[in-house]
Scaffold this motif. Structure first.
Motif, PDB file in Angstrom:
ATOM      1  N   THR A 134      15.703  10.487 -10.901  1.00 61.94           N
ATOM      2  CA  THR A 134      16.558  10.710 -10.255  1.00 61.94           C
ATOM      3  C   THR A 134      17.383  10.518  -8.859  1.00 61.94           C
ATOM      4  N   GLY A 135      17.674  10.915  -8.082  1.00 63.08           N
ATOM      5  CA  GLY A 135      18.159  10.769  -6.799  1.00 63.08           C
ATOM      6  C   GLY A 135      17.853  11.640  -6.217  1.00 63.08           C
ATOM      7  N   GLY A 136      18.573  11.875  -5.035  1.00 61.48           N
ATOM      8  CA  GLY A 136      18.293  13.259  -3.529  1.00 61.48           C
ATOM      9  C   GLY A 136      18.861  12.768  -3.167  1.00 61.48           C
ATOM     10  N   PRO A 143      16.436   5.382  -9.085  1.00 69.95           N
ATOM     11  CA  PRO A 143      16.032   4.574  -9.484  1.00 69.95           C
ATOM     12  C   PRO A 143      16.486   3.807 -10.637  1.00 69.95           C
ATOM     13  N   ALA A 144      17.216   2.664 -10.641  1.00 66.55           N
ATOM     14  CA  ALA A 144      17.799   2.502 -11.691  1.00 66.55           C
ATOM     15  C   ALA A 144      16.665   1.766 -12.769  1.00 66.55           C
ATOM     16  N   THR A 145      15.279   1.734 -12.693  1.00 66.80           N
ATOM     17  CA  THR A 145      14.317   1.207 -13.689  1.00 66.80           C
ATOM     18  C   THR A 145      13.868   2.434 -14.199  1.00 66.80           C
ATOM     19  N   ILE A 146      13.404   2.744 -15.300  1.00 72.07           N
ATOM     20  CA  ILE A 146      13.332   3.867 -16.060  1.00 72.07           C
ATOM     21  C   ILE A 146      12.924   2.985 -17.497  1.00 72.07           C
ATOM     22  N   PRO A 178      10.054   7.328  -9.643  1.00 69.06           N
ATOM     23  CA  PRO A 178      11.028   7.939 -10.275  1.00 69.06           C
ATOM     24  C   PRO A 178      12.183   9.042  -9.732  1.00 69.06           C
ATOM     25  N   CYS A 179      11.916   8.608  -8.566  1.00 68.14           N
ATOM     26  CA  CYS A 179      12.800   9.112  -7.541  1.00 68.14           C
ATOM     27  C   CYS A 179      12.156   8.756  -6.073  1.00 68.14           C
ATOM     28  N   VAL A 180      13.249   8.536  -4.717  1.00 62.24           N
ATOM     29  CA  VAL A 180      12.683   7.397  -3.986  1.00 62.24           C
ATOM     30  C   VAL A 180      12.842   8.031  -2.650  1.00 62.24           C
ATOM     31  N   VAL A 181      13.541   9.462  -2.638  1.00 67.27           N
ATOM     32  CA  VAL A 181      13.544  10.160  -1.647  1.00 67.27           C
ATOM     33  C   VAL A 181      12.230  10.168  -1.014  1.00 67.27           C
ATOM     34  N   PRO A 182      11.160  10.028  -1.476  1.00 66.08           N
ATOM     35  CA  PRO A 182       9.765  10.865  -0.073  1.00 66.08           C
ATOM     36  C   PRO A 182       9.754   9.532   0.166  1.00 66.08           C
TER      37      PRO A 182
END
Length: 399
Positions: A222-224, A334-337, A362-366
Motif C-alpha cells: 500500500t501507499g501513503g 511498493p511495486a514488488t509484491i 509492504p509500505c515505504v512511508v515509515p
C-alpha cells in the motif's frame, strides 16, 4: 543526473546490491563540527529491518567519513561519505525469468530503454537503497542549518492507504484543525514515539500498522503520505523564476523513489477556495518567541512580519516568507509484491507470468520520513547559500 544543488552540491553513487552507497558533498562550510555519530541517527531511522512491517533486509547502514574533515571539523573541501551494503543478495534476482520479463511498475524496462543495459539485481540506481546517500548528506546540511539559523525539519506519516491522520484528507492541510493543533508540538522524538509507523496518534498509528501487516500477509502493498514541516527557515529564499523555492523543493522530493505527488500549503484543495479565504493576512507580532530572538541570523534577516494563516505554506512568489514551510508527499504502493503478475517479454515476443522475489517493504512511508527530511534540508541549505551570495552583492553596492 546523480547530482543535486547549485552551491551545496551532492553527488550520489552506488547500486542496491553493489558493494556500497556513497555521496560527495561539495561546499559544506568549514569548521562545522562533524563526526560519524552526527550522521548515524538519521541513517538508523531509514535503515531496513526496523520492524515486522518493513523489509527484513539486515543492513546496519554504518557511515564512514573518508575526507573533508579533520579532528572532528569540516575543512571546506569535498566530504566523501560511504555506507557498505553488508546484506546484499543478488542471487535473489538470479531467476532466469527476470532476464526475460520486466517486473511490473519497476524501472527494469525504462532503464534498458535508456542505457541499453540494466542492473542485474534489484533496482540498481532506481532502488530506494540509493537514498542512504541522500540521508547522509541531508544530515550534514541540516546540522549546518540548525547551528546557523535554528532551522528545524520534522516529517511524519500522515496517511497509510485509506487511513488518514487528519479530519479532512481532501481539504487543505493548511486549514485542517487537527493539523493546526498538532503542528506546534511535533518533534522527531515525538514522532519516533509512534514506531514502527511514525504517525503521531496512538489509535490511528495502530490501525495503520494493522493495515500494513494485513497486506504484508496477503503478499500485497500500500501507499501513503508523509507531511513535512520546516521551521525557522530564513525569509527571502528562492530564485525566481524557474528555481522558486517550492519548485526546487518539488524537484528534490519528486526525485525520491516511489513519490508520485507533491503539494505545498493548501495544495490541490486551494484550487477550490475563494481568494478572500485563501489570502494570508500579514501582521506585526507583538513579541518574538525566546527561540526566535536568541537564534543566530547567519547574516540573513529574520522576517519582521507574520501571517495569520499559512495557506501559502511559507512561500509566496516562490520566496520564503518566514512562516513554517509545510508540504505533503504522496508515495505509491511498493511495486514488488510476492504475487504472480502478468507481464511481457523484453523482446516483445509474447507475454507471461512473473512472481517477484527479494525482500521489500509492504509500505515505504515509515522509512521515507528521514528521506523527506534530508531532501528538504539539502534544498534549504542550497537556497541559503544562494541568498548569501545575493546579500553580499547587495552590501557591496551599498558601500
Amino acid at each position: 543526473m546523480s547530482s543535486f544543488g547549485h552551491i551545496f552540491k551532492v553527488t550520489t553513487a552506488g547500486e542496491s546490491h553493489g558493494k556500497s552507497v556513497s555521496v560527495i558533498i561539495e561546499n559544506c562550510p568549514p569548521n562545522l563540527p562533524l563526526v560519524e555519530e552526527d550522521i548515524q541517527p538519521q541513517l538508523n531511522r531509514r535503515r531496513p529491518g526496523q520492524s515486522s512491517i518493513t523489509t527484513p533486509r539486515d543492513e546496519k547502514d554504518r557511515v564512514t567519513i573518508h575526507s573533508g574533515t579533520e579532528h572532528g571539523r569540516t575543512l571546506g573541501t569535498p566530504i566523501l561519505l560511504t555506507v557498505p551494503n553488508e546484506d546484499q543478495r543478488p542471487k535473489d534476482y538470479g531467476d532466469k525469468t527476470i532476464d526475460l520479463f520486466p517486473r511490473p511498475s519497476h524501472a527494469d524496462w525504462t532503464y534498458l530503454e535508456k542505457y541499453g543495459i540494466k542492473a542485474s539485481s534489484g533496482g540498481g540506481r532506481s532502488s530506494a537503497r540509493e537514498t542512504i546517500a541522500r540521508v547522509a548528506a541531508g544530515t550534514v546540511a541540516e546540522k549546518w542549518l540548525r547551528q546557523t539559523y535554528g532551522v528545524e525539519i520534522v516529517a511524519f506519516v500522515s496517511s497509510v492507504g485509506p487511513i488518514n491522520l487528519f479530519d479532512s484528507p481532501a481539504d487543505a492541510l493548511s486549514s485542517d484543525p487537527s493539523f493546526l493543533a498538532l503542528e506546534p508540538t511535533l518533534t522527531r522524538d515525538r514522532v519516533d514515539e509512534f514506531l514502527p509507523v511514525r504517525c503521531p496518534h496512538p489509535d490511528i498509528c495502530r490501525k495503520m500498522e494493522d493495515h500494513v501487516a494485513e497486506l504484508r500477509d496477503a503478499h500485497d502493498s500500500t501507499g501513503g503520505t508523509v507531511t513535512c514541516i520546516i521551521r525557522n527557515a530564513p525569509s527571502g529564499l528562492g530564485e525566481p523564476c524557474f528555481d522558486k523555492l517550492e519548485a526546487t523543493l518539488a524537484h528534490a522530493i519528486m526525485s525520491i523513489p516511489a513519490v508520485k505527488g507533491f503539494e505545498i500549503g493548501s495544495g490541490f484543495a486551494g484550487a477550490a477556495m475563494k481568494g478572500s479565504v485563501h489570502n494570508d493576512p500579514f501582521f506585526v507580532p507583538d513579541t518574538l518567541s525566546a527561540e526566535e530572538t536568541s537564534r543566530l541570523t547567519g547574516g540573513l534577516p529574520k522576517s519582521k512580519l507574520k501571517t495569520r494563516t499559512n495557506h501559502s505554506g511559507g512561500i509566496q512568489g516562490g520566496i520564503s516568507n518566514g512562516m513554517p514551510i509545510v508540504f505533503r508527499v504522496a508515495f505509491k504502493p511498493p511495486a514488488t509484491i510476492s504475487q504472480d503478475q502478468t507481464t511481457a517479454k523484453y523482446d516483445g515476443t509474447g507475454e507471461g507470468v512473473l512472481a517477484a522475489k527479494g525482500r521489500h517493504d509492504p509500505c515505504v512511508v515509515p522509512r521515507a520520513v528521514p528521506i523527506v527530511e534530508a531532501m528538504a534540508a539539502l534544498t534549504v541549505a542550497d537556497a541559503v547559500m544562494l541568498q548569501h551570495s545575493r546579500q553580499m552583492g547587495r552590501s557591496m553596492q551599498q558601500q
